[in-house]
Write a protein that holds these residues in place. Structure first.
Motif, PDB file in Angstrom:
ATOM      1  N   SER A  75      -4.023  13.953  -7.210  1.00  0.00           N
ATOM      2  CA  SER A  75      -2.646  14.098  -7.797  1.00  0.00           C
ATOM      3  C   SER A  75      -1.748  14.664  -6.289  1.00  0.00           C
ATOM      4  O   SER A  75      -1.882  15.582  -5.891  1.00  0.00           O
ATOM      5  CB  SER A  75      -2.334  15.193  -8.903  1.00  0.00           C
ATOM      6  OG  SER A  75      -2.872  14.397  -9.931  1.00  0.00           O
ATOM      7  N   SER A  76      -0.972  13.700  -5.858  1.00  0.00           N
ATOM      8  CA  SER A  76      -0.045  14.058  -4.924  1.00  0.00           C
ATOM      9  C   SER A  76       1.277  13.195  -4.930  1.00  0.00           C
ATOM     10  O   SER A  76       1.493  12.490  -5.968  1.00  0.00           O
ATOM     11  CB  SER A  76      -0.784  13.597  -3.350  1.00  0.00           C
ATOM     12  OG  SER A  76      -1.012  12.117  -3.437  1.00  0.00           O
ATOM     13  N   ILE A  77       1.838  13.081  -3.929  1.00  0.00           N
ATOM     14  CA  ILE A  77       3.049  12.139  -3.914  1.00  0.00           C
ATOM     15  C   ILE A  77       2.691  10.664  -3.811  1.00  0.00           C
ATOM     16  O   ILE A  77       3.704   9.781  -4.126  1.00  0.00           O
ATOM     17  CB  ILE A  77       4.054  12.528  -2.608  1.00  0.00           C
ATOM     18  CG1 ILE A  77       3.514  12.242  -1.437  1.00  0.00           C
ATOM     19  CG2 ILE A  77       4.687  13.982  -2.899  1.00  0.00           C
ATOM     20  CD1 ILE A  77       4.400  12.067  -0.282  1.00  0.00           C
ATOM     21  N   TRP A  78       1.508  10.458  -3.322  1.00  0.00           N
ATOM     22  CA  TRP A  78       1.076   8.977  -3.555  1.00  0.00           C
ATOM     23  C   TRP A  78       0.433   8.425  -4.730  1.00  0.00           C
ATOM     24  O   TRP A  78       0.436   7.278  -5.035  1.00  0.00           O
ATOM     25  CB  TRP A  78       0.070   8.901  -2.183  1.00  0.00           C
ATOM     26  CG  TRP A  78       0.520   9.298  -0.988  1.00  0.00           C
ATOM     27  CD1 TRP A  78       0.410  10.518  -0.369  1.00  0.00           C
ATOM     28  CD2 TRP A  78       1.785   8.409  -0.217  1.00  0.00           C
ATOM     29  NE1 TRP A  78       1.168  10.317   0.818  1.00  0.00           N
ATOM     30  CE2 TRP A  78       2.106   9.243   0.828  1.00  0.00           C
ATOM     31  CE3 TRP A  78       2.463   7.539  -0.401  1.00  0.00           C
ATOM     32  CZ2 TRP A  78       3.042   9.132   1.877  1.00  0.00           C
ATOM     33  CZ3 TRP A  78       3.307   6.934   0.600  1.00  0.00           C
ATOM     34  CH2 TRP A  78       3.562   7.854   1.525  1.00  0.00           C
ATOM     35  N   PHE A  79      -0.460   9.473  -5.562  1.00  0.00           N
ATOM     36  CA  PHE A  79      -1.190   8.905  -6.437  1.00  0.00           C
ATOM     37  C   PHE A  79      -0.834   9.702  -7.572  1.00  0.00           C
ATOM     38  O   PHE A  79      -0.653  10.978  -7.545  1.00  0.00           O
ATOM     39  CB  PHE A  79      -2.629   9.059  -6.286  1.00  0.00           C
ATOM     40  CG  PHE A  79      -3.202   8.316  -4.954  1.00  0.00           C
ATOM     41  CD1 PHE A  79      -3.381   6.975  -4.969  1.00  0.00           C
ATOM     42  CD2 PHE A  79      -3.421   8.698  -3.911  1.00  0.00           C
ATOM     43  CE1 PHE A  79      -3.567   6.021  -4.004  1.00  0.00           C
ATOM     44  CE2 PHE A  79      -3.911   8.258  -2.855  1.00  0.00           C
ATOM     45  CZ  PHE A  79      -3.734   6.639  -2.821  1.00  0.00           C
TER      46      PHE A  79
END
Length: 104
Positions: A75-79
């Motif tokens: 869980s991040s800004i990418w996924f």
């Protein structure tokens, strides 16, 4: 394997990389002196790869699959981790309906 989805930001970066790769192929082909064959190749690659969505989809598939296989939190800004998102929604539902057993 966890279920992971790419965010809109990652999709934009992948699309920009695809366009940059096509510009790079066009530049290298023009420098090599293969103007007509390079233009035809880039046109076909653009229509099939970019307009058809196959090139960004393939890159996104590879990147998301690697993220899902890693043991790190995704869980991040990418996924977006879809399993974690679902468990949070279920937990919120149980908290909201704790005083009403007929809904559960």
């Amino acid at each position: 394997m966890r279920r992971v989805r790419a965010t809109f930001l990652l999709r934009c970066v992948i699309l920009a990389c695809c366009v940059a790769a096509l510009v790079g192929v066009l530049y290298l082909g023009m420098e090599a002196g293969w103007a007509i064959s390079t233009l035809v190749f880039v046109a076909v690659l653009w229509l099939v790869g970019i307009e058809g969505g196959l090139l960004p989809l393939a890159i996104e598939y590879v990147v998301v699959r690697r993220a899902a296989r890693s043991g790190k939190p995704v869980s991040s800004i990418w996924f977006v981790d879809l399993d974690q998102q679902r468990s949070q929604a279920m937990e919120s539902f149980h908290d909201d309906t704790s005083d009403n057993p007929t809904i559960r």
